[in-house]
Design an enzyme around this catalytic site. Structure first.
Site, PDB file in Angstrom:
ATOM      1  N   ASP A   1       4.256 -92.815  16.946  1.00 47.70           N
ATOM      2  CA  ASP A   1       3.013 -92.778  17.732  1.00 47.70           C
ATOM      3  C   ASP A   1       2.804 -94.146  18.380  1.00 47.70           C
ATOM      4  O   ASP A   1       1.707 -94.703  18.377  1.00 47.70           O
ATOM      5  CB  ASP A   1       1.833 -92.418  16.834  1.00 47.70           C
ATOM      6  CG  ASP A   1       0.545 -92.144  17.637  1.00 47.70           C
ATOM      7  OD1 ASP A   1       0.638 -91.840  18.844  1.00 47.70           O
ATOM      8  OD2 ASP A   1      -0.544 -92.253  17.044  1.00 47.70           O
TER       9      ASP A   1
ATOM     10  N   ASP B   1      -0.515 -98.176  12.183  1.00 46.51           N
ATOM     11  CA  ASP B   1      -0.692 -96.725  12.314  1.00 46.51           C
ATOM     12  C   ASP B   1       0.620 -95.945  12.143  1.00 46.51           C
ATOM     13  O   ASP B   1       1.146 -95.377  13.099  1.00 46.51           O
ATOM     14  CB  ASP B   1      -1.330 -96.423  13.687  1.00 46.51           C
ATOM     15  CG  ASP B   1      -2.084 -95.099  13.691  1.00 46.51           C
ATOM     16  OD1 ASP B   1      -2.120 -94.437  12.653  1.00 46.51           O
ATOM     17  OD2 ASP B   1      -2.633 -94.750  14.760  1.00 46.51           O
TER      18      ASP B   1
ATOM     19  N   ILE C   1      -5.564-107.743   9.835  1.00 45.62           N
ATOM     20  CA  ILE C   1      -4.997-108.511  10.945  1.00 45.62           C
ATOM     21  C   ILE C   1      -6.111-108.826  11.932  1.00 45.62           C
ATOM     22  O   ILE C   1      -6.805-107.922  12.407  1.00 45.62           O
ATOM     23  CB  ILE C   1      -3.895-107.695  11.675  1.00 45.62           C
ATOM     24  CG1 ILE C   1      -2.820-107.210  10.694  1.00 45.62           C
ATOM     25  CG2 ILE C   1      -3.296-108.515  12.811  1.00 45.62           C
ATOM     26  CD1 ILE C   1      -1.983-108.303  10.089  1.00 45.62           C
TER      27      ILE C   1
ATOM     28  N   GLY D   1     -12.257 -92.431  13.675  1.00 39.66           N
ATOM     29  CA  GLY D   1     -11.824 -91.537  14.740  1.00 39.66           C
ATOM     30  C   GLY D   1     -11.450 -90.185  14.175  1.00 39.66           C
ATOM     31  O   GLY D   1     -11.869 -89.837  13.075  1.00 39.66           O
TER      32      GLY D   1
ATOM     33  N   GLU E   1      -8.574 -89.262  13.278  1.00 37.58           N
ATOM     34  CA  GLU E   1      -7.483 -89.281  12.309  1.00 37.58           C
ATOM     35  C   GLU E   1      -7.698 -90.160  11.092  1.00 37.58           C
ATOM     36  O   GLU E   1      -7.007 -90.011  10.101  1.00 37.58           O
ATOM     37  CB  GLU E   1      -6.185 -89.688  13.022  1.00 37.58           C
ATOM     38  CG  GLU E   1      -5.796 -88.635  14.042  1.00 37.58           C
ATOM     39  CD  GLU E   1      -4.722 -89.083  14.991  1.00 37.58           C
ATOM     40  OE1 GLU E   1      -4.420 -90.282  15.033  1.00 37.58           O
ATOM     41  OE2 GLU E   1      -4.182 -88.211  15.686  1.00 37.58           O
TER      42      GLU E   1
ATOM     43  N   LYS F   1      -6.419-107.999  18.492  1.00 37.42           N
ATOM     44  CA  LYS F   1      -6.949-106.892  19.290  1.00 37.42           C
ATOM     45  C   LYS F   1      -5.854-105.912  19.687  1.00 37.42           C
ATOM     46  O   LYS F   1      -4.693-106.300  19.809  1.00 37.42           O
ATOM     47  CB  LYS F   1      -7.549-107.441  20.578  1.00 37.42           C
ATOM     48  CG  LYS F   1      -8.851-108.157  20.391  1.00 37.42           C
ATOM     49  CD  LYS F   1      -9.471-108.451  21.756  1.00 37.42           C
ATOM     50  CE  LYS F   1     -10.810-109.136  21.599  1.00 37.42           C
ATOM     51  NZ  LYS F   1     -10.989-110.192  22.591  1.00 37.42           N
TER      52      LYS F   1
ATOM     53  N   GLU G   1      -3.182-105.552   4.555  1.00 41.54           N
ATOM     54  CA  GLU G   1      -3.618-106.832   5.093  1.00 41.54           C
ATOM     55  C   GLU G   1      -4.499-106.638   6.328  1.00 41.54           C
ATOM     56  O   GLU G   1      -4.236-105.768   7.162  1.00 41.54           O
ATOM     57  CB  GLU G   1      -2.357-107.622   5.480  1.00 41.54           C
ATOM     58  CG  GLU G   1      -2.596-108.979   6.082  1.00 41.54           C
ATOM     59  CD  GLU G   1      -1.289-109.604   6.599  1.00 41.54           C
ATOM     60  OE1 GLU G   1      -1.343-110.729   7.085  1.00 41.54           O
ATOM     61  OE2 GLU G   1      -0.240-108.952   6.511  1.00 41.54           O
TER      62      GLU G   1
ATOM     63  N   GLY H   1     -14.107 -98.671  11.900  1.00 39.71           N
ATOM     64  CA  GLY H   1     -13.868 -97.643  12.904  1.00 39.71           C
ATOM     65  C   GLY H   1     -13.699 -96.287  12.261  1.00 39.71           C
ATOM     66  O   GLY H   1     -13.365 -96.173  11.088  1.00 39.71           O
TER      67      GLY H   1
HETATM   68  P1  ATP Z   1      -8.272 -93.220  14.782  1.00 46.59           P
HETATM   69  O1  ATP Z   1      -8.184 -91.743  14.673  1.00 46.59           O
HETATM   70  O2  ATP Z   1      -9.547 -93.836  14.362  1.00 46.59           O
HETATM   71  O3  ATP Z   1      -7.770 -93.748  16.116  1.00 46.59           O
HETATM   72  P2  ATP Z   1      -5.825 -94.073  13.738  1.00 46.59           P
HETATM   73  O4  ATP Z   1      -5.175 -93.011  12.988  1.00 46.59           O
HETATM   74  O5  ATP Z   1      -5.412 -94.352  15.128  1.00 46.59           O
HETATM   75  O6  ATP Z   1      -7.341 -93.828  13.677  1.00 46.59           O
HETATM   76  P3  ATP Z   1      -5.138 -96.835  13.101  1.00 46.59           P
HETATM   77  O7  ATP Z   1      -4.574 -96.936  14.454  1.00 46.59           O
HETATM   78  O8  ATP Z   1      -4.249 -97.192  11.944  1.00 46.59           O
HETATM   79  O9  ATP Z   1      -5.717 -95.383  12.797  1.00 46.59           O
HETATM   80  O10 ATP Z   1      -6.426 -97.732  12.989  1.00 46.59           O
HETATM   81  C1  ATP Z   1      -7.518 -97.549  13.858  1.00 46.59           C
HETATM   82  C2  ATP Z   1      -8.054 -98.909  14.284  1.00 46.59           C
HETATM   83  O11 ATP Z   1      -8.455 -99.692  13.174  1.00 46.59           O
HETATM   84  C3  ATP Z   1      -7.001 -99.750  14.988  1.00 46.59           C
HETATM   85  O12 ATP Z   1      -6.959 -99.469  16.359  1.00 46.59           O
HETATM   86  C4  ATP Z   1      -7.469-101.169  14.704  1.00 46.59           C
HETATM   87  O13 ATP Z   1      -8.498-101.531  15.586  1.00 46.59           O
HETATM   88  C5  ATP Z   1      -8.073-101.042  13.320  1.00 46.59           C
HETATM   89  N1  ATP Z   1      -7.095-101.417  12.279  1.00 46.59           N
HETATM   90  C6  ATP Z   1      -6.239-100.600  11.630  1.00 46.59           C
HETATM   91  N2  ATP Z   1      -5.479-101.267  10.745  1.00 46.59           N
HETATM   92  C7  ATP Z   1      -5.853-102.553  10.827  1.00 46.59           C
HETATM   93  C8  ATP Z   1      -5.450-103.766  10.143  1.00 46.59           C
HETATM   94  N3  ATP Z   1      -4.503-103.764   9.199  1.00 46.59           N
HETATM   95  N4  ATP Z   1      -6.061-104.910  10.499  1.00 46.59           N
HETATM   96  C9  ATP Z   1      -7.021-104.923  11.437  1.00 46.59           C
HETATM   97  N5  ATP Z   1      -7.458-103.832  12.098  1.00 46.59           N
HETATM   98  C10 ATP Z   1      -6.879-102.657  11.815  1.00 46.59           C
HETATM   99 MN    MN Z   2      -4.177 -95.692  16.063  1.00 47.73          MN
END
Ligand code: ATP
Ligand code: MN
Length: 287
Positions: A217, A234, A181, A100, A102, A184, A179, A98
């Protein structure tokens, strides 16, 4: 694409990037002379490498009285990945999971097996930042990415084993390795026992508060669920109460906790027609 670009970078370029990384807290654009001194690469070669990295959009150049270099998000991410790779912590980069505003998230193979590597794209405003700004002056934006990654890693380390979060494996530059995970996001799932899940989440938030961490958050987007459990993710903007110094900062931390809890209460009330009172939940957590 990231792996491909990674392979194209030569040894000399990594050394030049070492020189930038070591000095990025002290210079917004690190002078060629300083890079040369710390990387042990002659100045004219440093300049050549910097120009080529700048063509590749990995480095941002600035010419004032001297030529200086700073990372771009992409450059810093590749460099951070390299720090993991040369320590044999990450052995293979997998698919992008993914990207985004951030962060950019990749699957990878690590010393501990399959894992997730999160490259931080932004910094977060907080009372700490106000304090640090006074200490450090004018910082390049990529320094803030490093600080975000560090903050997330530290929060995960404090919580892991006590609260349900991915196991943190490592931190390098703007990258956090953790790790994987297999679950969903909460908002994508239709829960059969929403009240139990809600209660459990609040129990965990209370545990975080007791351990001195406020997520900052919290929402249906930053909680992962599967039939075995839930995980909080996050944490770059997390607040560590041990670093709070004034009453005003403590009040700010409490307000952020209240905002987190209110987000969750609103989501559960709306989605599952629960009838939870946010103020009561906040009281339970604080006392
Ligand atoms: P964005 O700006 O992309 O939303 P964010 O700062 O919200 O990024 P995170 O929420 O940490 O970053 O991660 C974005 C997505 O990546 C999560 O919604 C999840 O789907 C996936 N993800 C993050 N960390 C993990 C993990 N440890 N295991 C599995 N999936 C993860
Ligand atoms: Mn997030």
């Amino acid at each position: 694409m990231l792996a491909e670009r990674f392979r194209r970078i030569r040894g000399l370029a990594w050394r030049v990037m070492d020189g930038i990384f070591e000095n990025m807290w002290d210079y917004k654009f690190v002078p060629v002379e300083i890079i040369s001194r710390d990387s042990n690469v002659e100045e004219h070669k440093v300049e050549k490498v910097l120009k080529s990295l700048s063509d590749e959009k990995l480095i941002e150049l600035k010419q004032t009285e001297y030529l200086g270099g700073a990372f771009t998000f992409l450059g810093l991410s590749l460099y951070s990945l390299n720090r993991f790779v040369r320590k044999n912590i990450v052995t293979m980069l997998g698919k992008k999971m993914g990207e985004g505003k951030e962060s950019m998230i990749y699957n990878c193979i690590s010393k501990w097996g399959e894992a997730v590597i999160k490259f931080h794209k932004v910094g977060y405003p907080s009372f700490k930042k106000v304090r640090e700004k006074r200490d450090y002056g004018d910082l390049h934006y990529t320094v803030l990415m490093v600080r975000s990654a560090k903050n997330e890693f530290n929060a995960l380390k404090k919580l892991y084993g006590k609260v349900s979060v991915p196991k943190p494996y490592g931190w390098e530059g703007n990258a956090v390795l953790m790790e994987l995970i297999d679950a969903k996001e909460l908002y994508k799932v239709r829960l059969e026992n929403p009240k139990d899940v809600f209660d459990y989440i609040i129990e965990e938030v209370r545990e975080m508060w007791k351990l001195g961490i406020v997520h900052g958050d919290l929402s249906q987007f930053n909680i992962l669920v599967n039939p075995e459990g839930i995980w909080f993710i996050d944490f770059p903007q997390a607040i560590d109460l041990n670093e709070v110094e004034t009453d005003e900062e403590l009040r700010m931390a409490e307000d952020i906790l209240k905002r987190d809890v209110t987000n969750l209460v609103n989501y559960f009330n709306k989605t599952y027609r629960l009838n939870v009172d946010a103020d009561r939940v906040i009281e339970e957590i604080l006392h």
